[in-house]
Design a protein around this motif. Structure first.
Motif, PDB file in Angstrom:
ATOM      1  N   PHE A  40       0.855  -1.191   0.000  1.00  0.00           N
ATOM      2  CA  PHE A  40       0.000   0.000   0.000  1.00  0.00           C
ATOM      3  C   PHE A  40       0.891   1.240   0.000  1.00  0.00           C
ATOM      4  CE2 PHE A  40      -4.377  -1.413   1.133  1.00  0.00           C
ATOM      5  CZ  PHE A  40      -4.134  -2.768   1.322  1.00  0.00           C
ATOM      6  N   GLY A  41       0.556   2.219  -0.830  1.00  0.00           N
ATOM      7  CA  GLY A  41       1.326   3.462  -0.870  1.00  0.00           C
ATOM      8  C   GLY A  41       0.624   4.454  -1.769  1.00  0.00           C
ATOM      9  N   TYR A  42       1.378   5.426  -2.266  1.00  0.00           N
ATOM     10  CA  TYR A  42       0.758   6.402  -3.173  1.00  0.00           C
ATOM     11  C   TYR A  42       1.792   6.933  -4.143  1.00  0.00           C
ATOM     12  CZ  TYR A  42       2.565  10.180  -0.146  1.00  0.00           C
ATOM     13  OH  TYR A  42       3.363  11.035   0.570  1.00  0.00           O
ATOM     14  N   SER A  43       1.346   7.256  -5.330  1.00  0.00           N
ATOM     15  CA  SER A  43       2.289   7.555  -6.395  1.00  0.00           C
ATOM     16  C   SER A  43       2.998   8.897  -6.199  1.00  0.00           C
ATOM     17  CB  SER A  43       1.588   7.530  -7.756  1.00  0.00           C
ATOM     18  OG  SER A  43       0.812   8.692  -7.928  1.00  0.00           O
ATOM     19  N   PHE A  44       2.399   9.798  -5.423  1.00  0.00           N
ATOM     20  CA  PHE A  44       3.046  11.089  -5.198  1.00  0.00           C
ATOM     21  C   PHE A  44       4.063  11.018  -4.061  1.00  0.00           C
ATOM     22  CE2 PHE A  44      -0.637  12.138  -7.615  1.00  0.00           C
ATOM     23  CZ  PHE A  44      -0.296  13.262  -8.350  1.00  0.00           C
ATOM     24  N   ASP A 100       9.648   9.663  -1.638  1.00  0.00           N
ATOM     25  CA  ASP A 100      10.827   8.815  -1.523  1.00  0.00           C
ATOM     26  C   ASP A 100      10.535   7.376  -1.120  1.00  0.00           C
ATOM     27  OD1 ASP A 100      10.061   9.548   1.056  1.00  0.00           O
ATOM     28  OD2 ASP A 100      11.734  10.922   1.329  1.00  0.00           O
ATOM     29  N   VAL A 101       9.725   7.178  -0.102  1.00  0.00           N
ATOM     30  CA  VAL A 101       9.601   5.838   0.484  1.00  0.00           C
ATOM     31  C   VAL A 101       8.949   4.837  -0.463  1.00  0.00           C
ATOM     32  CG1 VAL A 101       8.571   4.500   2.356  1.00  0.00           C
ATOM     33  CG2 VAL A 101       9.643   6.696   2.845  1.00  0.00           C
ATOM     34  N   CYS A 102       7.794   5.187  -0.984  1.00  0.00           N
ATOM     35  CA  CYS A 102       7.079   4.225  -1.840  1.00  0.00           C
ATOM     36  C   CYS A 102       7.893   3.813  -3.072  1.00  0.00           C
ATOM     37  CB  CYS A 102       5.733   4.768  -2.297  1.00  0.00           C
ATOM     38  SG  CYS A 102       4.519   4.868  -0.987  1.00  0.00           S
ATOM     39  N   PRO A 103       8.487   4.749  -3.794  1.00  0.00           N
ATOM     40  CA  PRO A 103       9.256   4.333  -4.978  1.00  0.00           C
ATOM     41  C   PRO A 103      10.408   3.395  -4.618  1.00  0.00           C
ATOM     42  CG  PRO A 103       8.868   6.701  -5.034  1.00  0.00           C
ATOM     43  CD  PRO A 103       8.412   6.211  -3.684  1.00  0.00           C
ATOM     44  N   ASP A 155      10.569   1.355  -1.943  1.00  0.00           N
ATOM     45  CA  ASP A 155      10.005   0.057  -1.552  1.00  0.00           C
ATOM     46  C   ASP A 155       9.553  -0.733  -2.778  1.00  0.00           C
ATOM     47  OD1 ASP A 155      10.373   0.680   1.084  1.00  0.00           O
ATOM     48  OD2 ASP A 155       8.277   1.170   1.485  1.00  0.00           O
ATOM     49  N   LEU A 156       8.859  -0.054  -3.679  1.00  0.00           N
ATOM     50  CA  LEU A 156       8.354  -0.744  -4.872  1.00  0.00           C
ATOM     51  C   LEU A 156       9.495  -1.175  -5.781  1.00  0.00           C
ATOM     52  CD1 LEU A 156       5.209   1.349  -5.733  1.00  0.00           C
ATOM     53  CD2 LEU A 156       5.249  -1.079  -5.156  1.00  0.00           C
ATOM     54  N   ASN A 157      10.548  -0.378  -5.798  1.00  0.00           N
ATOM     55  CA  ASN A 157      11.701  -0.740  -6.596  1.00  0.00           C
ATOM     56  C   ASN A 157      12.339  -2.020  -6.059  1.00  0.00           C
ATOM     57  OD1 ASN A 157      13.455  -0.190  -8.762  1.00  0.00           O
ATOM     58  ND2 ASN A 157      14.999   0.548  -7.326  1.00  0.00           N
ATOM     59  N   TYR A 158      12.510  -2.106  -4.741  1.00  0.00           N
ATOM     60  CA  TYR A 158      13.087  -3.319  -4.158  1.00  0.00           C
ATOM     61  C   TYR A 158      12.163  -4.509  -4.343  1.00  0.00           C
ATOM     62  CZ  TYR A 158      16.899  -0.674  -2.123  1.00  0.00           C
ATOM     63  OH  TYR A 158      17.997   0.104  -1.957  1.00  0.00           O
ATOM     64  N   MET A 159      10.865  -4.287  -4.131  1.00  0.00           N
ATOM     65  CA  MET A 159       9.914  -5.384  -4.312  1.00  0.00           C
ATOM     66  C   MET A 159      10.016  -5.924  -5.739  1.00  0.00           C
ATOM     67  SD  MET A 159       5.802  -5.233  -3.556  1.00  0.00           S
ATOM     68  CE  MET A 159       4.962  -5.118  -5.126  1.00  0.00           C
ATOM     69  N   THR A 190       1.445   3.011   6.560  1.00  0.00           N
ATOM     70  CA  THR A 190       2.128   1.783   6.931  1.00  0.00           C
ATOM     71  C   THR A 190       2.911   1.282   5.726  1.00  0.00           C
ATOM     72  OG1 THR A 190       0.273   1.265   8.372  1.00  0.00           O
ATOM     73  CG2 THR A 190       1.761  -0.549   7.850  1.00  0.00           C
ATOM     74  N   GLN A 191       4.107   0.803   5.994  1.00  0.00           N
ATOM     75  CA  GLN A 191       5.042   0.462   4.929  1.00  0.00           C
ATOM     76  C   GLN A 191       5.371  -1.016   5.043  1.00  0.00           C
ATOM     77  OE1 GLN A 191       8.639   2.534   5.684  1.00  0.00           O
ATOM     78  NE2 GLN A 191       9.684   1.626   3.935  1.00  0.00           N
TER      79      GLN A 191
END
Ligand code: NI
Length: 203
Positions: A62-66, A69-72, A74-78, A161-162
């Motif tokens: 769960f995250g948001y495109s805007f 730093d954190v979401c990109p 996390d998604l990159n590692y995933m 939550t991350q």
């Protein structure tokens, strides 16, 4: 209640094997009340439900495109972890669908999510929905999020939550995937750690 005759049978079975490794380890999230039914909208604007993923393992974030730093990250590692597992075990990796669920449906329209998702993995399914739908699915996945007031109405951040969940082909939780585990410099150990976790639980 321990069934004695069953225990004896198991003992004899083990004794008959040269190397009895015991039962496979229990997934850490086995039996946890995480996950459940949802119907959301994907980046193509099509409605999708949890049942559309039946038969597929799911990596759920769960995250948001805007997110600045954190979401990109996390998604990159995933995604890198999944790619690593694809190289190691292509057949099993094909049984995993990576899923991103927006906690910022006001800005994460399907049009926005198309561009966002393709940065990470070609099979990443990005989902959004109404405020109520997102609140419902987030609650089911024990994900908390809240808008942080910004300097203007459009530039707010969303605290959230991350976590990366690995769900089984029936939508039950298996494990949390250590997407940001401290690795070597610049976290370059993360994809290998993720691939190792996938190898542990995906059949
Ligand atoms: Ni974020």
């Amino acid at each position: 209640m321990l069934n004695t005759s069953r225990l004896i049978a198991l003992t004899l079975l083990c004794a008959s094997l040269t190397a009895c490794e015991g039962p496979p380890p229990e997934p850490p999230l086995a039996g946890a009340t995480i996950g459940g039914a949802f119907t959301l909208t994907n980046a193509a604007g099509t409605r999708m439900s949890d049942t559309d993923f039946r038969g597929q393992y799911r990596l759920v974030y769960f995250g948001y495109s805007f997110c600045p730093d954190v979401c990109p990250v996390d998604l990159n590692y995933m995604s890198l972890g999944l790619r690593e597992f694809e190289r190691q075990s292509p057949d099993r990796a094909a049984r995993i669908t990576p899923i991103f669920i927006s906690v910022d449906p006001a800005r994460d329209t399907p049009e926005v999510l198309v561009r966002f998702a393709r940065q990470f993995h070609p099979r990443l399914v990005a989902l959004t929905g109404s405020e109520a739908e997102i609140a419902d699915v987030a609650r089911k996945y024990a994900v908390q999020y809240s808008r942080v007031p910004g300097s203007n109405a459009e530039s707010y951040l969303v605290a959230h939550t991350q976590l990366v969940y690995l769900m089984d082909p029936d939508g039950r939780p298996l494990a949390l995937i250590p997407h940001d585990e401290p690795g070597t410099e610049a976290n370059e150990g993360a994809p290998a750690l993720i691939a190792a976790e996938l190898d542990r639980w995906v059949r």
